[in-house]
Design a protein around this motif. Structure first.
Motif, PDB file in Angstrom:
ATOM      1  N   ASP A  91      44.177 -59.621  28.644  1.00  0.00           N
ATOM      2  CA  ASP A  91      44.189 -58.664  27.540  1.00  0.00           C
ATOM      3  C   ASP A  91      42.902 -58.866  26.747  1.00  0.00           C
ATOM      4  O   ASP A  91      42.743 -59.862  26.049  1.00  0.00           O
ATOM      5  N   ALA A 104      44.089 -69.890  23.154  1.00  0.00           N
ATOM      6  CA  ALA A 104      45.203 -70.652  22.587  1.00  0.00           C
ATOM      7  C   ALA A 104      46.217 -71.009  23.673  1.00  0.00           C
ATOM      8  O   ALA A 104      46.719 -72.143  23.718  1.00  0.00           O
ATOM      9  N   TYR A 105      46.522 -70.056  24.555  1.00  0.00           N
ATOM     10  CA  TYR A 105      47.432 -70.336  25.666  1.00  0.00           C
ATOM     11  C   TYR A 105      46.831 -71.377  26.605  1.00  0.00           C
ATOM     12  O   TYR A 105      47.544 -72.241  27.122  1.00  0.00           O
ATOM     13  N   VAL A 111      47.681 -69.448  33.089  1.00  0.00           N
ATOM     14  CA  VAL A 111      47.676 -68.548  31.932  1.00  0.00           C
ATOM     15  C   VAL A 111      47.494 -67.105  32.373  1.00  0.00           C
ATOM     16  O   VAL A 111      48.148 -66.196  31.846  1.00  0.00           O
ATOM     17  N   TYR A 136      50.456 -64.576  31.400  1.00  0.00           N
ATOM     18  CA  TYR A 136      50.172 -63.678  30.276  1.00  0.00           C
ATOM     19  C   TYR A 136      49.253 -62.513  30.625  1.00  0.00           C
ATOM     20  O   TYR A 136      49.128 -61.585  29.841  1.00  0.00           O
ATOM     21  N   LEU A 186      41.313 -64.460  21.808  1.00  0.00           N
ATOM     22  CA  LEU A 186      41.634 -65.747  21.192  1.00  0.00           C
ATOM     23  C   LEU A 186      43.023 -66.232  21.605  1.00  0.00           C
ATOM     24  O   LEU A 186      43.257 -67.443  21.673  1.00  0.00           O
ATOM     25  N   ASP A 187      43.923 -65.301  21.881  1.00  0.00           N
ATOM     26  CA  ASP A 187      45.239 -65.695  22.392  1.00  0.00           C
ATOM     27  C   ASP A 187      45.115 -66.380  23.748  1.00  0.00           C
ATOM     28  O   ASP A 187      45.841 -67.334  24.038  1.00  0.00           O
ATOM     29  N   PHE A 188      44.197 -65.888  24.583  1.00  0.00           N
ATOM     30  CA  PHE A 188      43.972 -66.505  25.890  1.00  0.00           C
ATOM     31  C   PHE A 188      43.544 -67.959  25.730  1.00  0.00           C
ATOM     32  O   PHE A 188      44.057 -68.843  26.420  1.00  0.00           O
ATOM     33  N   ASN A 193      41.805 -57.340  24.209  1.00  0.00           N
ATOM     34  CA  ASN A 193      41.933 -57.171  22.756  1.00  0.00           C
ATOM     35  C   ASN A 193      42.278 -58.477  22.060  1.00  0.00           C
ATOM     36  O   ASN A 193      41.991 -58.650  20.888  1.00  0.00           O
ATOM     37  N   HIS A 194      42.915 -59.388  22.790  1.00  0.00           N
ATOM     38  CA  HIS A 194      43.364 -60.650  22.202  1.00  0.00           C
ATOM     39  C   HIS A 194      42.787 -61.819  22.984  1.00  0.00           C
ATOM     40  O   HIS A 194      43.521 -62.597  23.601  1.00  0.00           O
TER      41      HIS A 194
END
Length: 80
Positions: free
Chosen positions: A25, A34-35, A18, A22, A30-32, A27-28
């Protein structure tokens, strides 16, 4: 290899996968996660099917499956 070692190996390979794909980041965050969950889901399903038909422990199969899937998907994504 024990069950815990396979889980740790799979988690570390997913984190590296990941981060390479990606990046970091802040700022995100929660995206980490999720990935990361997505990167662990497919190898877990495959390892579950393999361990269902064989009598090996799930952790060992999960660790090897994560490494193989992440290497193949990383190479396949870089060729495009």
């Amino acid at each position: 290899m024990t069950n815990k070692t396979g889980y740790i190996l799979g988690l570390i390979s997913a984190i590296i996968y990941v981060l390479v794909l990606y990046g970091i980041d802040t700022n995100h965050i929660l995206d980490f996660f999720a990935y990361l969950l997505g990167a662990l889901l497919i190898p877990a399903i495959i390892a579950g099917l393999i361990s269902l038909f064989s009598k090996n422990n799930f952790g060992k199969i999960f660790g090897f499956t994560c490494i193989i899937i992440h290497i193949l998907s990383g190479l396949g994504g870089s060729l495009m």
